[in-house]
Design an enzyme around this catalytic site. Structure first.
Site, PDB file in Angstrom:
ATOM      1  N   PHE A  26      38.766  11.352  -7.228  1.00 39.42           N
ATOM      2  CA  PHE A  26      38.051  11.219  -8.504  1.00 39.42           C
ATOM      3  C   PHE A  26      38.020   9.752  -8.944  1.00 39.42           C
ATOM      4  CE2 PHE A  26      37.772  11.678 -13.154  1.00 39.42           C
ATOM      5  CZ  PHE A  26      36.792  12.643 -13.286  1.00 39.42           C
ATOM      6  N   ASP A  40      47.571  14.833  -8.607  1.00 37.35           N
ATOM      7  CA  ASP A  40      46.733  15.039  -9.790  1.00 37.35           C
ATOM      8  C   ASP A  40      46.374  16.524  -9.838  1.00 37.35           C
ATOM      9  OD1 ASP A  40      44.700  15.238 -11.671  1.00 37.35           O
ATOM     10  OD2 ASP A  40      43.935  13.221 -11.246  1.00 37.35           O
ATOM     11  N   TYR A  58      42.446  19.730 -20.984  1.00 36.66           N
ATOM     12  CA  TYR A  58      41.190  20.299 -21.505  1.00 36.66           C
ATOM     13  C   TYR A  58      40.395  21.101 -20.480  1.00 36.66           C
ATOM     14  CZ  TYR A  58      39.618  15.850 -19.490  1.00 36.66           C
ATOM     15  OH  TYR A  58      39.409  14.800 -18.655  1.00 36.66           O
ATOM     16  N   LYS A  59      40.891  21.210 -19.248  1.00 36.25           N
ATOM     17  CA  LYS A  59      40.153  21.978 -18.233  1.00 36.25           C
ATOM     18  C   LYS A  59      40.659  23.424 -18.263  1.00 36.25           C
ATOM     19  CE  LYS A  59      38.878  17.852 -15.729  1.00 36.25           C
ATOM     20  NZ  LYS A  59      39.267  16.839 -14.748  1.00 36.25           N
ATOM     21  N   ARG A  61      28.253  22.628  -9.091  1.00 37.31           N
ATOM     22  CA  ARG A  61      29.629  23.108  -9.197  1.00 37.31           C
ATOM     23  C   ARG A  61      29.677  24.332 -10.086  1.00 37.31           C
ATOM     24  NH1 ARG A  61      34.332  19.059 -11.088  1.00 37.31           N
ATOM     25  NH2 ARG A  61      33.203  19.297 -13.039  1.00 37.31           N
TER      26      ARG A  61
HETATM   27  C1  LIG Z   1      39.038  15.493 -15.042  1.00 36.61           C
HETATM   28  C2  LIG Z   1      39.825  14.596 -14.171  1.00 36.61           C
HETATM   29  C3  LIG Z   1      40.462  13.465 -14.695  1.00 36.61           C
HETATM   30  C4  LIG Z   1      40.222  13.093 -16.130  1.00 36.61           C
HETATM   31  O1  LIG Z   1      40.973  12.025 -16.583  1.00 36.61           O
HETATM   32  P1  LIG Z   1      40.921  11.678 -18.143  1.00 36.61           P
HETATM   33  O2  LIG Z   1      41.810  10.539 -18.284  1.00 36.61           O
HETATM   34  O3  LIG Z   1      41.334  12.895 -18.879  1.00 36.61           O
HETATM   35  O4  LIG Z   1      39.501  11.365 -18.506  1.00 36.61           O
HETATM   36  C5  LIG Z   1      41.260  12.720 -13.849  1.00 36.61           C
HETATM   37  N1  LIG Z   1      41.410  13.049 -12.546  1.00 36.61           N
HETATM   38  C6  LIG Z   1      40.787  14.120 -12.007  1.00 36.61           C
HETATM   39  C7  LIG Z   1      40.983  14.454 -10.587  1.00 36.61           C
HETATM   40  C8  LIG Z   1      39.970  14.914 -12.803  1.00 36.61           C
HETATM   41  O5  LIG Z   1      39.335  15.957 -12.269  1.00 36.61           O
END
Ligand SMILES: *Cc1c(COP(=O)(O)O)cnc(C)c1O
Length: 414
Positions: free
Chosen positions: A128, A199, A224-225, A373
């Site tokens: 990501f 992660d 938040y997911k 997705r």
């Molecule tokens: C959604 C996501 C993030 C989000 O990071 P934020 O700091 O909350 O914006 C980070 N890493 C991965 C792999 C994600 O899917």
């Protein structure tokens, strides 16, 4: 499971679903099929009354007294303890603070300090964006030969050379939904003398994670997911207890001090993961996150995972059955044990197709360059929703309803 051939078959599967009642814990708009809980989880019903109480009573009437009287000061730890139970950790190994990005920064820096002499952060090209940017920015900041090294996912084990201090991986890939074998990869990295930072953005609340049992070192994840903590909810960070003593975070804030209210001139870290706190915690967001986490914990990760596997299998089987010939290429692993809670397809017109689906209240999302997705969050998605979503997709493909200029125009958030 035989693939249903009618909507009533799907309804029958819902009848037999042991967690069918959990959908009632969320306030989902009528008529919407929400397949994007892997980006922003829906609103837990409990959060509405809880937020109102925090605002009106604790903030409105309690004012500053609520830091003590309403337990605000301990709220990050309280929520962390509940998240710990979802990821196979103990309460004192998890802290809720900041965003996933910032926790990545803190734990990557800490990892390099735990492996002095090793200068490489190893990760994969498919990771990501934020994970890679944070690592690269940290490498530049630290200088001294620190380097972010990227390899294709298939070459991770080969790339574990003697200069790797930390391997940083997203457990469930955000594009493909492919899930790493956490236990195996962790063991391989340890054999090579490296730590692993996982992660869990697409894992916590959706798939079974046993951080302690797998010997994990460090982890971060999103609130938040699949934890349904609300937009921009605070994130979490995990550090295995064996690393607590030597844990050095690069962000020294008063909330991570051993005695914040002594206002010492010098910094003294709080014990263990408490030192990962930096500034004042966001109480309204934490209150919402607590409701999301409690809702997921009440269902139980094992039951969630079983349902998630059933939903993703059903989705893939129905797309095969009803949308074959429309050019969708499955990106997610077919093997359930290697797949998270989403199904992704590659299609050259993916963006427009997804916009057409969203216009019809089937909400998934799109990831560049060409991936549709579909997040199948087991807590509230029904088998019948899967049936209806695939039927909508088929309708859009049959009629070419996606083929409109307004569906091709990219929005800022995809
Ligand atoms: C959604 C996501 C993030 C989000 O990071 P934020 O700091 O909350 O914006 C980070 N890493 C991965 C792999 C994600 O899917």
């Amino acid at each position: 499971m035989n693939t249903p051939t009618s909507r009533s078959d799907a309804l029958e599967l819902d009848q037999k679903d042991p967690i069918r009642g959990s959908r009632e814990s969320f306030l989902l708009p009528e008529g919407v099929i929400y397949l994007d809980g892997n980006s922003l989880g829906p609103l837990p019903a409990a959060a509405v009354t809880r937020i109102d109480e925090v605002v009106q009573r604790e903030w409105g009437r309690g004012l500053v007294r609520s830091w003590n009287d309403a337990g605000w000061i301990d709220l990050p730890e309280r929520v962390a303890g509940k998240i710990a139970s979802l990821i196979g950790a103990t309460a004192d190994e998890v802290m809720v603070a900041d965003s996933t990005s910032i926790n990545l920064f803190k734990l990557l820096a800490a990892a390099l300090r735990l492996r002095p002499g090793r200068r490489v952060i190893l990760s994969v090209l498919e990771n990501f964006g934020t994970d890679l940017y944070v690592a690269e920015g940290l490498a530049i900041l630290l200088g001294d030969g620190v380097e972010l090294r990227l390899v294709p996912t298939t070459e991770i084990e080969k790339a574990l050379s003697a200069d790797v201090g930390v391997l940083m991986l997203t457990h469930v890939d955000f594009r493909s939904g492919e899930m790493h074998d956490m236990e195996r990869v962790t063991a391989k990295a340890h054999e090579a003398g490296a730590l692993v930072l996982w992660d869990l953005a697409h894992s916590a609340g959706a798939v079974e994670v046993e951080l302690d049992a797998y010997g994990a070192d460090l982890a971060v994840g999103c609130g938040y997911k699949y934890l349904n903590g609300g937009p921009g909810a605070p994130a979490f960070a995990f550090v295995a207890r064996r690393h607590h003593e030597a844990l050095e975070t690069p962000l020294w804030g008063w909330m991570g001090h051993a005695a914040a209210f002594d206002f010492d001139t010098t910094y003294k870290p709080a014990p263990g993961v408490k030192r990962l706190r930096v500034g004042t915690p966001p109480i309204l967001s934490l209150a919402a996150l607590e409701c999301g986490v409690e809702t997921i914990a009440a269902i139980g990760v094992e039951r969630l995972r079983a349902k998630s596997v059933a939903l993703t299998e059903l989705f893939m089987a129905l797309v095969d059955q009803q949308c074959g010939g429309y050019g969708f290429e499955l990106v997610s692993p077919e093997e359930a044990s290697r797949r998270g809670s989403q199904v992704s397809y590659r299609h050259p017109d993916g963006y427009a197709i997804m916009q057409a689906l969203i216009a019809g209240d089937v909400i998934g999302d799109f990831r560049a360059p060409d991936i549709l997705r579909f997040g199948l969050a087991p807590a509230y998605i029904r088998h019948a929703d899967v049936w209806d979503a695939v039927a909508a997709l088929r309708g859009i493909m049959e009629t070419r309803a996606w083929d409109r200029p307004d569906f091709r125009a990219r929005a800022r958030v995809t």
